[in-house]
Design a protein around this motif. Structure first.
Motif, PDB file in Angstrom:
ATOM      1  N   ARG A 221      67.387  79.205  72.258  1.00 28.68           N
ATOM      2  CA  ARG A 221      68.176  80.387  72.653  1.00 28.68           C
ATOM      3  C   ARG A 221      69.081  80.842  71.515  1.00 28.68           C
ATOM      4  O   ARG A 221      69.153  82.043  71.210  1.00 28.68           O
ATOM      5  CB  ARG A 221      69.016  80.056  73.889  1.00 28.68           C
ATOM      6  N   LEU A 222      69.763  79.879  70.877  1.00 31.90           N
ATOM      7  CA  LEU A 222      70.668  80.225  69.786  1.00 31.90           C
ATOM      8  C   LEU A 222      69.908  80.764  68.584  1.00 31.90           C
ATOM      9  O   LEU A 222      70.349  81.707  67.921  1.00 31.90           O
ATOM     10  CB  LEU A 222      71.497  78.998  69.386  1.00 31.90           C
ATOM     11  N   TRP A 223      68.754  80.149  68.280  1.00 33.87           N
ATOM     12  CA  TRP A 223      67.932  80.622  67.166  1.00 33.87           C
ATOM     13  C   TRP A 223      67.491  82.060  67.401  1.00 33.87           C
ATOM     14  O   TRP A 223      67.559  82.910  66.502  1.00 33.87           O
ATOM     15  CB  TRP A 223      66.709  79.712  67.023  1.00 33.87           C
ATOM     16  N   ARG A 224      67.053  82.347  68.625  1.00 32.53           N
ATOM     17  CA  ARG A 224      66.612  83.700  68.946  1.00 32.53           C
ATOM     18  C   ARG A 224      67.745  84.704  68.862  1.00 32.53           C
ATOM     19  O   ARG A 224      67.565  85.832  68.382  1.00 32.53           O
ATOM     20  CB  ARG A 224      65.976  83.717  70.336  1.00 32.53           C
ATOM     21  N   LEU A 225      68.921  84.318  69.318  1.00 32.73           N
ATOM     22  CA  LEU A 225      70.079  85.209  69.231  1.00 32.73           C
ATOM     23  C   LEU A 225      70.400  85.527  67.775  1.00 32.73           C
ATOM     24  O   LEU A 225      70.626  86.690  67.417  1.00 32.73           O
ATOM     25  CB  LEU A 225      71.291  84.576  69.916  1.00 32.73           C
ATOM     26  N   LYS A 226      70.412  84.495  66.931  1.00 33.36           N
ATOM     27  CA  LYS A 226      70.720  84.717  65.516  1.00 33.36           C
ATOM     28  C   LYS A 226      69.667  85.600  64.855  1.00 33.36           C
ATOM     29  O   LYS A 226      69.997  86.450  64.022  1.00 33.36           O
ATOM     30  CB  LYS A 226      70.816  83.377  64.788  1.00 33.36           C
ATOM     31  N   LYS A 227      68.400  85.412  65.229  1.00 38.19           N
ATOM     32  CA  LYS A 227      67.346  86.243  64.670  1.00 38.19           C
ATOM     33  C   LYS A 227      67.483  87.693  65.123  1.00 38.19           C
ATOM     34  O   LYS A 227      67.225  88.632  64.362  1.00 38.19           O
ATOM     35  CB  LYS A 227      65.976  85.692  65.073  1.00 38.19           C
ATOM     36  N   ARG A 228      67.886  87.882  66.372  1.00 35.30           N
ATOM     37  CA  ARG A 228      68.103  89.240  66.880  1.00 35.30           C
ATOM     38  C   ARG A 228      69.219  89.928  66.099  1.00 35.30           C
ATOM     39  O   ARG A 228      69.088  91.081  65.686  1.00 35.30           O
ATOM     40  CB  ARG A 228      68.475  89.222  68.368  1.00 35.30           C
ATOM     41  N   VAL A 229      70.299  89.201  65.899  1.00 36.18           N
ATOM     42  CA  VAL A 229      71.439  89.764  65.168  1.00 36.18           C
ATOM     43  C   VAL A 229      71.052  90.065  63.725  1.00 36.18           C
ATOM     44  O   VAL A 229      71.355  91.144  63.191  1.00 36.18           O
ATOM     45  CB  VAL A 229      72.637  88.803  65.220  1.00 36.18           C
ATOM     46  N   ALA A 230      70.366  89.109  63.069  1.00 32.32           N
ATOM     47  CA  ALA A 230      69.988  89.294  61.670  1.00 32.32           C
ATOM     48  C   ALA A 230      69.053  90.483  61.500  1.00 32.32           C
ATOM     49  O   ALA A 230      69.202  91.291  60.571  1.00 32.32           O
ATOM     50  CB  ALA A 230      69.325  88.019  61.139  1.00 32.32           C
ATOM     51  N   LYS A 231      68.064  90.613  62.410  1.00 32.49           N
ATOM     52  CA  LYS A 231      67.124  91.737  62.331  1.00 32.49           C
ATOM     53  C   LYS A 231      67.856  93.060  62.538  1.00 32.49           C
ATOM     54  O   LYS A 231      67.599  94.041  61.826  1.00 32.49           O
ATOM     55  CB  LYS A 231      66.044  91.558  63.411  1.00 32.49           C
ATOM     56  N   THR A 232      68.756  93.102  63.496  1.00 28.67           N
ATOM     57  CA  THR A 232      69.477  94.345  63.784  1.00 28.67           C
ATOM     58  C   THR A 232      70.383  94.733  62.616  1.00 28.67           C
ATOM     59  O   THR A 232      70.460  95.914  62.253  1.00 28.67           O
ATOM     60  CB  THR A 232      70.312  94.209  65.073  1.00 28.67           C
ATOM     61  N   LEU A 233      71.059  93.754  62.032  1.00 29.40           N
ATOM     62  CA  LEU A 233      71.916  94.037  60.880  1.00 29.40           C
ATOM     63  C   LEU A 233      71.111  94.555  59.698  1.00 29.40           C
ATOM     64  O   LEU A 233      71.566  95.433  58.956  1.00 29.40           O
ATOM     65  CB  LEU A 233      72.680  92.771  60.468  1.00 29.40           C
ATOM     66  N   ALA A 234      69.898  94.022  59.534  1.00 25.64           N
ATOM     67  CA  ALA A 234      69.072  94.410  58.396  1.00 25.64           C
ATOM     68  C   ALA A 234      68.415  95.778  58.578  1.00 25.64           C
ATOM     69  O   ALA A 234      68.319  96.556  57.624  1.00 25.64           O
ATOM     70  CB  ALA A 234      67.997  93.354  58.159  1.00 25.64           C
ATOM     71  N   GLU A 254      79.170  88.248  68.557  1.00 22.17           N
ATOM     72  CA  GLU A 254      80.116  88.625  67.500  1.00 22.17           C
ATOM     73  C   GLU A 254      80.248  87.503  66.470  1.00 22.17           C
ATOM     74  O   GLU A 254      80.343  87.761  65.266  1.00 22.17           O
ATOM     75  CB  GLU A 254      81.484  88.952  68.100  1.00 22.17           C
ATOM     76  N   ASN A 255      80.242  86.255  66.923  1.00 16.50           N
ATOM     77  CA  ASN A 255      80.324  85.121  66.003  1.00 16.50           C
ATOM     78  C   ASN A 255      79.102  85.066  65.096  1.00 16.50           C
ATOM     79  O   ASN A 255      79.212  84.749  63.901  1.00 16.50           O
ATOM     80  CB  ASN A 255      80.467  83.810  66.780  1.00 16.50           C
ATOM     81  N   CYS A 256      77.936  85.375  65.667  1.00 17.84           N
ATOM     82  CA  CYS A 256      76.712  85.418  64.865  1.00 17.84           C
ATOM     83  C   CYS A 256      76.788  86.530  63.818  1.00 17.84           C
ATOM     84  O   CYS A 256      76.384  86.343  62.664  1.00 17.84           O
ATOM     85  CB  CYS A 256      75.493  85.638  65.757  1.00 17.84           C
ATOM     86  N   VAL A 257      77.298  87.678  64.220  1.00 14.96           N
ATOM     87  CA  VAL A 257      77.453  88.792  63.289  1.00 14.96           C
ATOM     88  C   VAL A 257      78.367  88.384  62.148  1.00 14.96           C
ATOM     89  O   VAL A 257      78.061  88.612  60.963  1.00 14.96           O
ATOM     90  CB  VAL A 257      78.020  90.034  64.004  1.00 14.96           C
ATOM     91  N   ALA A 258      79.494  87.764  62.483  1.00 12.93           N
ATOM     92  CA  ALA A 258      80.463  87.339  61.464  1.00 12.93           C
ATOM     93  C   ALA A 258      79.846  86.321  60.517  1.00 12.93           C
ATOM     94  O   ALA A 258      80.030  86.394  59.289  1.00 12.93           O
ATOM     95  CB  ALA A 258      81.705  86.760  62.139  1.00 12.93           C
ATOM     96  N   GLU A 259      79.100  85.368  61.068  1.00 13.81           N
ATOM     97  CA  GLU A 259      78.485  84.321  60.239  1.00 13.81           C
ATOM     98  C   GLU A 259      77.447  84.904  59.288  1.00 13.81           C
ATOM     99  O   GLU A 259      77.431  84.590  58.094  1.00 13.81           O
ATOM    100  CB  GLU A 259      77.830  83.271  61.135  1.00 13.81           C
ATOM    101  N   ILE A 260      76.585  85.768  59.810  1.00  9.23           N
ATOM    102  CA  ILE A 260      75.521  86.335  58.986  1.00  9.23           C
ATOM    103  C   ILE A 260      76.074  87.257  57.908  1.00  9.23           C
ATOM    104  O   ILE A 260      75.651  87.210  56.750  1.00  9.23           O
ATOM    105  CB  ILE A 260      74.504  87.075  59.873  1.00  9.23           C
ATOM    106  N   THR A 261      77.036  88.092  58.262  1.00  7.24           N
ATOM    107  CA  THR A 261      77.625  88.990  57.264  1.00  7.24           C
ATOM    108  C   THR A 261      78.396  88.214  56.215  1.00  7.24           C
ATOM    109  O   THR A 261      78.429  88.595  55.037  1.00  7.24           O
ATOM    110  CB  THR A 261      78.544  90.019  57.931  1.00  7.24           C
ATOM    111  N   ARG A 262      79.016  87.087  56.602  1.00  7.11           N
ATOM    112  CA  ARG A 262      79.735  86.255  55.623  1.00  7.11           C
ATOM    113  C   ARG A 262      78.749  85.636  54.639  1.00  7.11           C
ATOM    114  O   ARG A 262      78.963  85.667  53.425  1.00  7.11           O
ATOM    115  CB  ARG A 262      80.521  85.150  56.324  1.00  7.11           C
ATOM    116  N   ILE A 263      77.639  85.110  55.171  1.00  9.38           N
ATOM    117  CA  ILE A 263      76.626  84.504  54.301  1.00  9.38           C
ATOM    118  C   ILE A 263      76.027  85.546  53.368  1.00  9.38           C
ATOM    119  O   ILE A 263      75.842  85.304  52.172  1.00  9.38           O
ATOM    120  CB  ILE A 263      75.515  83.851  55.156  1.00  9.38           C
ATOM    121  N   GLN A 264      75.738  86.713  53.908  1.00 17.35           N
ATOM    122  CA  GLN A 264      75.199  87.794  53.082  1.00 17.35           C
ATOM    123  C   GLN A 264      76.189  88.208  52.010  1.00 17.35           C
ATOM    124  O   GLN A 264      75.823  88.463  50.864  1.00 17.35           O
ATOM    125  CB  GLN A 264      74.837  88.994  53.967  1.00 17.35           C
ATOM    126  N   GLY A 265      77.480  88.241  52.401  1.00 16.43           N
ATOM    127  CA  GLY A 265      78.519  88.579  51.438  1.00 16.43           C
ATOM    128  C   GLY A 265      78.624  87.558  50.322  1.00 16.43           C
ATOM    129  O   GLY A 265      78.755  87.905  49.143  1.00 16.43           O
TER     130      GLY A 265
END
Length: 274
Positions: A221-234, A254-265
């Motif tokens: 479930r968590l993996w899928r959520l992170k993939k959804r967020v990452a795909k949408t951000l991209a 929101e936590n996933c968004v923050a984590e992914i954008t931080r890593i990308q940054g």
């Protein structure tokens, strides 16, 4: 729900209602449809349904007479709206219980998943399929509740655009598709859908992600959520901001968004320092 499709080419639409999931929904009685051939209401032996536009210009315009009669066959009569001095004025107000009339046109309001959900709650929808340069404005003024565009492009066939809207709408009607299948689709919750995999486990050297083979439903479930967020951000970052403003993003998202954008940054910073 019942769909009425007013068209010059009913054969284009017929196969759509007789195939796949739609055919099953029709067989179950969840969906009904009626194809209305506008040519059947033409006034001359040649079944003429178009003419040149007033004011000049390229192309032909669908005649108001046959289309008006076709609409009357579905909706009954309606008096044309009048303004002071006899000029026509759009004052179309749908009465409670009346079918909702939709004209699919490039100049309409952009079609969205939210709009599809709204339309799926209607009992009857009437679609006017334009051709050539479109339809006479007086038909729009007299009959149309919604002008809808399926995208920023022009099609030669209003039938194709109507099928797009109908397809997005009917699948949301109760009983057509399971609620579970709809829950995490693209656009639900303001996100796009996660990547999907099926057998075989290894295809052309590419392996299914280990987490999907783990049997751990929470990790999946968590993996899928992170993939959804990452795909949408991209691909569609505008959806993230719109969902946030609408209050659709949960804390976990929101936590996933923050984590992914931080890593990308951080990665962007590394690249700049190379």
């Amino acid at each position: 729900m019942k769909f009425y499709v007013l068209t010059l080419f009913p054969e284009i639409v017929h196969s759509f209602f007789e195939s796949s999931i739609m055919a099953k929904a029709v067989q179950k009685g969840i969906i009904a449809y009626e194809l209305v051939n506008i040519r059947d209401f033409a006034f001359d032996k040649h079944k003429t349904c178009d003419d040149t536009p007033y004011g000049g210009g390229a192309g032909m315009l669908m005649l108001p007479g046959p289309l008006d009669c076709a609409l009357q066959s579905v909706l009954g009569t309606r008096k044309a709206p009048q303004a002071a001095g006899g000029a026509k004025k759009k004052v179309r107000k749908r009465k409670e219980g009346e079918p909702r009339v939709i004209y699919v046109t490039p100049s309409g309001k952009p079609f969205t998943q939210k709009m599809a959900a709204e339309l799926s709650r209607e009992k009857k929808l009437v679609f006017i399929c334009g051709r050539y340069e479109g339809i006479d404005q007086r038909i729009i003024d007299k009959w149309v509740d919604d002008e809808i565009s399926v995208g920023d492009f022009v099609l030669s066939s209003g039938e194709i655009a109507a099928e797009v809207v109908i397809d997005a709408v009917y699948r949301l009607v109760d009983g057509v598709i399971s609620a579970e299948s709809l829950a995490e689709e693209s656009f639900s919750g303001g996100l796009l859908e996660y990547p999907q995999y099926t057998k075989p486990e290894v295809f052309d050297g590419m392996k299914v992600p280990e987490v999907l083979l783990s049997g751990n439903h929470e990790r999946i479930r968590l993996w899928r959520l992170k993939k959804r967020v990452a795909k949408t951000l991209a691909v569609r970052p505008d959806m993230i901001w719109a969902a946030r403003e609408a209050g659709l993003l949960e804390t976990e998202t929101e936590n996933c968004v923050a984590e992914i954008t931080r890593i990308q940054g951080d990665c962007d910073g590394c690249n700049k320092n190379d």
